[in-house]
Design an enzyme around this catalytic site. Structure first.
Site, mmCIF file in Angstrom:
data_model
loop_
_atom_site.group_PDB
_atom_site.id
_atom_site.type_symbol
_atom_site.label_atom_id
_atom_site.label_comp_id
_atom_site.label_asym_id
_atom_site.label_seq_id
_atom_site.Cartn_x
_atom_site.Cartn_y
_atom_site.Cartn_z
ATOM 1 N N ASP A 22 40.811 -12.205 34.564
ATOM 2 C CA ASP A 22 39.867 -13.292 34.825
ATOM 3 C C ASP A 22 38.470 -12.740 35.093
ATOM 4 O OD1 ASP A 22 40.517 -12.090 37.238
ATOM 5 O OD2 ASP A 22 40.774 -13.953 38.346
ATOM 6 N N TYR A 143 40.836 -13.079 49.729
ATOM 7 C CA TYR A 143 39.803 -12.064 49.849
ATOM 8 C C TYR A 143 38.831 -12.456 50.967
ATOM 9 C CZ TYR A 143 41.295 -10.279 45.249
ATOM 10 O OH TYR A 143 42.008 -9.737 44.203
ATOM 11 N N LYS A 174 47.832 -11.953 47.304
ATOM 12 C CA LYS A 174 47.256 -10.796 46.644
ATOM 13 C C LYS A 174 46.155 -10.315 47.565
ATOM 14 C CE LYS A 174 45.052 -9.618 42.349
ATOM 15 N NZ LYS A 174 44.387 -10.127 41.177
ATOM 16 N N GLY A 201 41.472 -3.583 42.120
ATOM 17 C CA GLY A 201 40.122 -3.124 42.442
ATOM 18 C C GLY A 201 39.438 -2.446 41.268
HETATM 19 P P1 FBP Z 1 41.165 -5.871 39.348
HETATM 20 O O1 FBP Z 1 42.450 -5.072 39.375
HETATM 21 O O2 FBP Z 1 40.384 -5.615 38.102
HETATM 22 O O3 FBP Z 1 40.387 -5.666 40.625
HETATM 23 O O4 FBP Z 1 41.597 -7.383 39.258
HETATM 24 C C1 FBP Z 1 42.117 -8.036 40.368
HETATM 25 C C2 FBP Z 1 41.242 -9.218 40.738
HETATM 26 O O5 FBP Z 1 41.776 -9.927 41.827
HETATM 27 C C3 FBP Z 1 40.969 -10.178 39.611
HETATM 28 O O6 FBP Z 1 41.961 -11.156 39.489
HETATM 29 C C4 FBP Z 1 39.638 -10.708 39.992
HETATM 30 O O7 FBP Z 1 38.863 -11.091 38.911
HETATM 31 C C5 FBP Z 1 38.987 -9.552 40.632
HETATM 32 O O8 FBP Z 1 39.992 -8.732 41.152
HETATM 33 C C6 FBP Z 1 38.072 -9.983 41.740
HETATM 34 O O9 FBP Z 1 37.212 -8.929 41.996
HETATM 35 P P2 FBP Z 1 36.176 -8.973 43.181
HETATM 36 O O10 FBP Z 1 36.863 -8.331 44.346
HETATM 37 O O11 FBP Z 1 35.031 -8.176 42.688
HETATM 38 O O12 FBP Z 1 35.814 -10.402 43.440
#
Ligand code: FBP
Length: 264
Positions: A22, A143, A174, A201
């Site tokens: 995404d 997050y 996640k 990451g």
């Molecule tokens: P990655 O392994 O590339 O980090 O992807 C995991 C993810 O959660 C993606 O689903 C999402 O686009 C991205 O990390 C979010 O990244 P950020 O922490 O920069 O918002």
């Protein structure tokens, strides 16, 4: 139906390896992509040949490219990286639409700690209810982010994210890696019966750096990994997938996993 039953579609021997794609929307194509990985078909090919247990897409990519070979998690919200200030990611696809696109699970990002967390928590609440009515899991990317969050990988913050996921009803959370297995174990404990997936990451400086994080997360009790850039930015994504499977499904040690990615 309980969490384990709902999550089963995305697990093999109780563990999961999800391929996330995404980032074109979340970060922008010039930030993350090259000539190969800008093509969604390249990613879907890695997902099936690499035997991933799930693939994560936004609805536009799912509508135009999804081929049904790997179980789909439809990411229901999203935002671009352009606005500055307190983060908010709002819903762009419904559970019903996701299921009609073939999704067997739905995902949603909550920026815990943002001044807008209430909006995301409310949307996730509705989504979780609808998903469970349909018998599919609701997976929360949690997050911690915004002015109030000084360090989003601090052990107490990651554990808070994991616990919030359990309490809002996520089947899986996640979360970011804390940096060591000891502190990540506490986060896994805080998540209780919600499954924990470590978030990949940015591309790590070396394969060993990344694989040792994955090993730490699995040793700490995580159910698996949701990864994007560390796989599809790798010069040999299928070798990286093999190394990840070694750790996640076969309980392999770091050195054994590394053998899959050494140049041959
Ligand atoms: P990655 O392994 O590339 O980090 O992807 C995991 C993810 O959660 C993606 O689903 C999402 O686009 C991205 O990390 C979010 O990244 P950020 O922490 O920069 O918002």
């Amino acid at each position: 139906m309980n969490t384990n039953t709902r999550m089963n579609t995305f697990l093999r021997d109780g563990k999961g390896l999800l391929l996330a794609y995404d980032q074109g929307f979340e970060h922008g194509p010039s930030a993350d992509f090259d000539d190969k990985n800008i093509d969604p078909n390249y990613i879907l090919d890695i997902a099936s040949k690499g035997e991933f247990t799930g693939v994560v897409l936004h609805k536009g990519i799912a509508e135009k490219y999804y081929n049904g070979r790997v179980p789909l998690i439809l990411k229901l919200n999203g935002k671009s990286s352009l606005p500055k200030g307190e983060p908010i990611s709002t819903q762009i696809c419904t559970v019903e639409e996701a299921i009609s696109l073939g999704a067997k699970g739905v995902g949603y990002t909550i920026y815990l700690g943002s001044v807008h967390e209430n909006i995301m928590l409310q949307e996730f609440g509705d989504i979780q209810r609808e998903a469970h009515e349909e018998g599919v899991p609701a997976i929360a990317w949690i997050y911690p982010r915004g002015e109030a969050v000084k360090n989003d990988t601090a052990p107490e913050i990651v554990a808070y994210a994991a616990r919030a996921g359990l309490e809002v009803g996520a089947d899986a959370v996640k979360i970011k890696y804390t940096g060591d297995a000891g502190t990540f174990r506490w986060a896994v404990k805080a998540a209780g019966l919600a499954r924990v997936f470590m978030s990949g990451g940015p591309k790590a400086p070396t394969d060993e750096t990344f694989l040792s994080q994955v090993k730490g997360a699995i040793d700490a009790g995580a159910s698996g990994l949701a990864v994007g850039r560390n796989v599809w930015q790798h010069n040999d994504p299928l070798k990286m997938a093999a190394a990840l499977k070694e750790i996640i499904f076969d309980g392999g040690e770091l050195q054994k996993a590394l053998q899959h990615v050494v140049a041959q």
